[in-house]
Design a protein around this motif. Sequence first.
Motif, short mmCIF file in Angstrom:
data_model
loop_
_atom_site.label_atom_id
_atom_site.label_comp_id
_atom_site.label_asym_id
_atom_site.label_seq_id
_atom_site.Cartn_x
_atom_site.Cartn_y
_atom_site.Cartn_z
N GLU A 52 -15.03 25.96 -15.68
CA GLU A 52 -14.90 26.61 -16.99
C GLU A 52 -14.32 25.65 -18.02
O GLU A 52 -14.75 25.63 -19.18
N LEU A 53 -13.36 24.81 -17.61
CA LEU A 53 -12.80 23.81 -18.51
C LEU A 53 -13.87 22.81 -18.96
O LEU A 53 -13.93 22.44 -20.13
N ALA A 54 -14.69 22.38 -18.02
CA ALA A 54 -15.77 21.44 -18.36
C ALA A 54 -16.74 22.08 -19.33
O ALA A 54 -17.20 21.42 -20.28
N SER A 55 -17.04 23.34 -19.12
CA SER A 55 -17.95 24.05 -20.01
C SER A 55 -17.34 24.16 -21.42
O SER A 55 -18.03 23.92 -22.42
N LEU A 56 -16.07 24.53 -21.50
CA LEU A 56 -15.41 24.63 -22.81
C LEU A 56 -15.36 23.27 -23.50
O LEU A 56 -15.60 23.17 -24.70
N SER A 57 -15.09 22.23 -22.74
CA SER A 57 -15.04 20.89 -23.28
C SER A 57 -16.41 20.45 -23.81
O SER A 57 -16.51 19.81 -24.85
N HIS A 58 -17.45 20.84 -23.09
CA HIS A 58 -18.81 20.51 -23.50
C HIS A 58 -19.22 21.29 -24.76
O HIS A 58 -19.88 20.75 -25.64
N GLN A 59 -18.83 22.56 -24.83
CA GLN A 59 -19.19 23.43 -25.95
C GLN A 59 -18.41 23.12 -27.23
O GLN A 59 -18.90 23.32 -28.33
N HIS A 60 -17.15 22.67 -27.07
CA HIS A 60 -16.25 22.52 -28.22
C HIS A 60 -15.56 21.16 -28.16
O HIS A 60 -14.77 20.90 -27.25
N SER A 61 -15.83 20.32 -29.13
CA SER A 61 -15.28 18.96 -29.13
C SER A 61 -13.75 18.94 -29.21
O SER A 61 -13.12 17.99 -28.74
N ARG A 62 -13.12 19.97 -29.75
CA ARG A 62 -11.65 20.01 -29.88
C ARG A 62 -10.95 20.38 -28.58
O ARG A 62 -9.75 20.17 -28.44
N TRP A 63 -11.68 20.97 -27.64
CA TRP A 63 -11.03 21.50 -26.44
C TRP A 63 -10.26 20.43 -25.66
O TRP A 63 -9.10 20.63 -25.31
N SER A 64 -10.87 19.32 -25.37
CA SER A 64 -10.24 18.27 -24.53
C SER A 64 -8.93 17.77 -25.14
O SER A 64 -7.94 17.60 -24.42
N LEU A 65 -8.92 17.55 -26.44
CA LEU A 65 -7.70 17.08 -27.10
C LEU A 65 -6.60 18.12 -26.98
O LEU A 65 -5.46 17.81 -26.62
N CYS A 66 -6.92 19.38 -27.24
CA CYS A 66 -5.91 20.44 -27.14
C CYS A 66 -5.43 20.61 -25.70
O CYS A 66 -4.24 20.79 -25.46
N GLN A 67 -6.32 20.53 -24.76
CA GLN A 67 -5.92 20.64 -23.35
C GLN A 67 -4.94 19.53 -23.00
O GLN A 67 -3.91 19.77 -22.36
N ARG A 68 -5.23 18.32 -23.44
CA ARG A 68 -4.36 17.18 -23.16
C ARG A 68 -2.98 17.37 -23.81
O ARG A 68 -1.95 17.14 -23.18
N VAL A 69 -2.96 17.83 -25.06
CA VAL A 69 -1.68 18.08 -25.76
C VAL A 69 -0.87 19.14 -25.01
O VAL A 69 0.33 18.97 -24.80
N LEU A 70 -1.53 20.21 -24.59
CA LEU A 70 -0.82 21.27 -23.87
C LEU A 70 -0.26 20.77 -22.54
O LEU A 70 0.88 21.08 -22.18
N GLU A 71 -1.04 19.98 -21.82
CA GLU A 71 -0.57 19.45 -20.54
C GLU A 71 0.57 18.45 -20.73
O GLU A 71 1.58 18.52 -20.02
N GLU A 72 0.43 17.53 -21.67
CA GLU A 72 1.44 16.49 -21.88
C GLU A 72 2.76 17.06 -22.39
O GLU A 72 3.81 16.48 -22.18
N SER A 73 2.71 18.21 -23.04
CA SER A 73 3.93 18.83 -23.56
C SER A 73 4.50 19.87 -22.60
O SER A 73 5.45 20.56 -22.93
N ASP A 74 3.89 19.98 -21.44
CA ASP A 74 4.31 20.95 -20.42
C ASP A 74 4.15 22.40 -20.87
O ASP A 74 4.86 23.29 -20.40
N ALA A 75 3.20 22.65 -21.77
CA ALA A 75 2.90 24.01 -22.19
C ALA A 75 1.79 24.61 -21.33
O ALA A 75 1.56 25.82 -21.36
#
Length: 106
Positions: A52-75
């Motif tokens: 599902e993450l891969a699908s969201l990343s493929h559908q929306h160019s902003r997804w990967s950046l936001c996912q990375r920010v959330l992970e790196e900030s421990d959110a």
Amino acid sequence: MPAETLSPASTTSFHVQRSLRHCLSSVAELMYESGHVLETLTLAQRGLSRQELASLSHQHSRWSLCQRVLEESDAATFNEYGRFVLTPLGRELMFDMFGQGAADCA
């Protein structure tokens, strides 16, 4: 208090929280557009699969950046089932932004 009057540590904290809030807002919007509900992320036992993450990343160019920010900030993190979920910090911010219906705080 304006960012320019804050100490360097406070300024960093201000920008991190602002970035987190922006990403949480974007994630909520992108999930909605893709047919997901917020509870998928806010309930620790649910989460998004890697597919599902891969699908969201493929559908929306902003997804990967936001996912990375959330992970790196421990959110956000991956739960024991390998699914992407918000941490208590992420749920608290989501609740703060969208209300109790968006985040499982009970």
